[in-house]
Design an enzyme around this catalytic site. Structure first.
Site, short mmCIF file in Angstrom:
data_model
loop_
_atom_site.label_atom_id
_atom_site.label_comp_id
_atom_site.label_asym_id
_atom_site.label_seq_id
_atom_site.Cartn_x
_atom_site.Cartn_y
_atom_site.Cartn_z
N SER A 1 29.29 37.05 50.64
CA SER A 1 30.39 37.58 49.85
C SER A 1 31.52 36.56 49.79
O SER A 1 31.71 35.77 50.72
CB SER A 1 30.91 38.88 50.49
OG SER A 1 32.16 39.25 49.96
N SER A 2 32.30 36.62 48.73
CA SER A 2 33.45 35.71 48.59
C SER A 2 34.51 35.98 49.64
O SER A 2 35.40 35.15 49.86
CB SER A 2 34.05 35.84 47.20
OG SER A 2 34.50 37.17 46.98
N CYS A 3 34.44 37.12 50.34
CA CYS A 3 35.44 37.43 51.36
C CYS A 3 35.31 36.54 52.59
O CYS A 3 36.16 36.60 53.49
CB CYS A 3 35.39 38.90 51.76
SG CYS A 3 33.95 39.35 52.75
N TYR B 1 33.68 42.40 58.07
CA TYR B 1 32.52 42.10 57.23
C TYR B 1 32.42 40.59 57.01
O TYR B 1 31.33 40.01 57.06
CB TYR B 1 32.68 42.83 55.90
CG TYR B 1 31.54 42.62 54.93
CD1 TYR B 1 30.31 43.22 55.12
CD2 TYR B 1 31.71 41.83 53.79
CE1 TYR B 1 29.28 43.05 54.22
CE2 TYR B 1 30.69 41.65 52.89
CZ TYR B 1 29.47 42.27 53.11
OH TYR B 1 28.44 42.08 52.20
N LYS C 1 29.33 37.91 57.91
CA LYS C 1 28.66 37.10 56.88
C LYS C 1 28.80 35.60 57.17
O LYS C 1 27.88 34.82 56.89
CB LYS C 1 29.22 37.43 55.50
CG LYS C 1 28.75 38.78 54.97
CD LYS C 1 27.24 38.79 54.79
CE LYS C 1 26.72 40.10 54.26
NZ LYS C 1 25.24 40.09 54.11
N HIS D 1 33.62 49.95 46.05
CA HIS D 1 34.52 48.86 45.67
C HIS D 1 35.36 49.27 44.47
O HIS D 1 35.17 50.33 43.88
CB HIS D 1 33.72 47.60 45.38
CG HIS D 1 33.12 46.98 46.60
ND1 HIS D 1 31.79 47.14 46.96
CD2 HIS D 1 33.68 46.20 47.57
CE1 HIS D 1 31.55 46.48 48.07
NE2 HIS D 1 32.68 45.92 48.47
#
Length: 316
Positions: free
Chosen positions: A108-110, A137, A141, A180
Site C-alpha cells: 500500500s502507498s501508506c 498497517y 507492509k 475506505h
C-alpha cells in the site's frame, strides 16, 4: 509465463484477489488456485506450510490482508499490525522454504512517510515518520517489502513488491465502519439519495488530495509483473493523478444523482495531506492504467446497485 503454471492467489475472494483471478482467467491461465479463510487460515504458520507443500504452486500472488480505513486502523491497531505480519510472513517464509521462485507481494502507498516529497518515489521508503492513523498497517507492509527484498538479495529469487495507490472497484467493502473513503462515500450518497436526498456528512475538511486506481488496472499490473521479471524489488502502481477529497465527493455525488447538501465535519481527522504516487518506474517498463476515475466510479456504482441487497456489514 506458461499459461499452465500453477498460480496461488492468496486472498482470491477479496476485491483485489478476485480481480487478479478474473484477469488471469481471461488471459488463458488455466491452473489458478485459492482457498477461503475458512479453508486456510493464513495466520496459522503450520497450516500455510502444509498447504504449499501439498499444492506446490509455481507462483504466489499475495493479495491477502486485513484492511480498513482510518476508523478501523485507529480502533484495532494490534489486529492490523499482527494479523498482517502473520499472513505475509507465513506466505513469504513458506514460499522460500518450499522453493517457490516467483512471489508478488501487494502492499500500500501508506508505507511511505506522511510528509514525504510528492509525488512519492520508491526510494523515500523509511525516510520519515508514518501517518499515525494507519502506521500499524504500514509497518506490517514495510516488513513484507523488506522480507521480499532480502530474499531477492540473498537468494536471487524473483520476489517483487507492488505498492498500489488507493484502490476501489467491484467487490469493494462498503461497510461504513471499516471501508475506505471512496466506497464509504458511495454508500453514504446512495443511502441519502434513497432517503429523499438527505444531507451527507463526511469526515475532515475535504482538502487532502488522493489518488485512486480502479481494481482491474491493479490486476493488470500484477499480470504485468507475473509475465515479466522486473529489475527492481519495489514498484509503485497508480495513475499519477490526484484530486481533493472534496472533488472526489462531488464526482461520486454527481454519478449517484444525490441532490442534497454535503456537510464537512472538520473535527474528524484528514489523514495524510497528500499521497500521489510517482509511477514512472512502471511506465518506463511498459505498464499504464487504462480506466479513468469517472468511468471507474460508474462501473463500481453499477456493480453496487446490482449487489446492494447482498452486501453485508463486516464485523470486527
Amino acid at each position: 509465463m506458461d499459461k499452465k503454471a500453477k498460480i496461488y492467489i492468496a486472498g482470491h475472494k477479496g476485491m483485489v484477489g478476485s480481480a487478479i483471478w478474473r484477469t488471469l482467467f481471461a488471459k488463458g491461465y488455466t491452473n489458478l488456485i485459492g482457498s477461503s479463510s475458512s479453508e486456510l487460515d493464513l495466520r496459522n504458520q503450520q497450516a500455510v506450510k502444509e498447504y504449499l507443500a501439498v499444492e506446490k504452486p509455481d507462483v504466489i500472488i499475495d493479495a491477502a490482508a486485513r484492511v480498513g480505513g482510518i476508523l478501523a486502523n485507529n480502533d484495532y491497531p494490534y489486529q492490523f499490525i499482527m494479523e498482517n505480519m502473520q499472513i505475509q510472513n507465513n506466505l513469504i517464509d513458506s514460499a522460500m522454504q518450499t522453493g517457490i521462485e516467483k512471489f508478488i507481494f501487494l502492499g500500500s502507498s501508506c508505507i511511505y512517510p506522511k510528509l514525504a516529497a510528492q509525488p512519492l518515489k520508491e526510494d523515500c521508503l523509511l525516510t520519515g515518520d508514518l501517518e499515525p492513523t494507519n502506521e500499524w498497517y504500514a509497518i506490517a507492509k514495510i516488513t513484507g517489502v523488506k522480507a521480499c527484498q532480502a530474499i531477492r538479495k540473498q537468494f536471487g529469487k524473483d520476489y517483487v513488491s507492488l505498492m498500489p495507490t488507493n484502490l476501489y472497484g467491484t467487490y469493494d467493502n462498503f461497510d461504513l465502519n471499516t471501508s475506505h473513503v471512496l466506497p464509504a462515500m458511495m454508500r453514504k450518497f446512495h443511502v441519502a439519495k434513497e432517503n429523499n436526498h438527505a444531507p451527507v456528512t463526511l469526515w475532515g475538511s475535504g482538502t487532502p488530495m488522493r489518488e485512486f486506481l480502479f481494481v482491474d488496472d491493479m490486476a493488470a499490473a500484477v499480470v504485468f509483473a507475473l509475465e515479466n521479471k522486473l529489475p527492481d524489488y519495489l514498484y509503485n502502481v497508480g495513475t499519477g493523478v490526484d484530486l481533493t477529497i472534496k472533488e472526489l465527493a462531488e464526482t461520486i455525488q454527481k454519478i449517484i444523482g444525490h441532490k442534497g447538501e454535503i456537510i464537512w465535519d472538520a473535527t474528524k481527522p484528514d489523514g495524510t495531506p497528500r499521497k500521489l504516487m510517482d509511477v514512472s518506474k512502471m511506465h518506463e517498463l511498459g505498464w499504464k492504467h487504462q480506466v479513468d476515475l469517472e468511468a471507474g466510479i460508474q462501473k463500481t456504482y453499477d456493480w453496487f446497485l446490482e449487489n446492494v441487497n447482498e452486501i453485508k456489514e463486516v464485523k470486527m
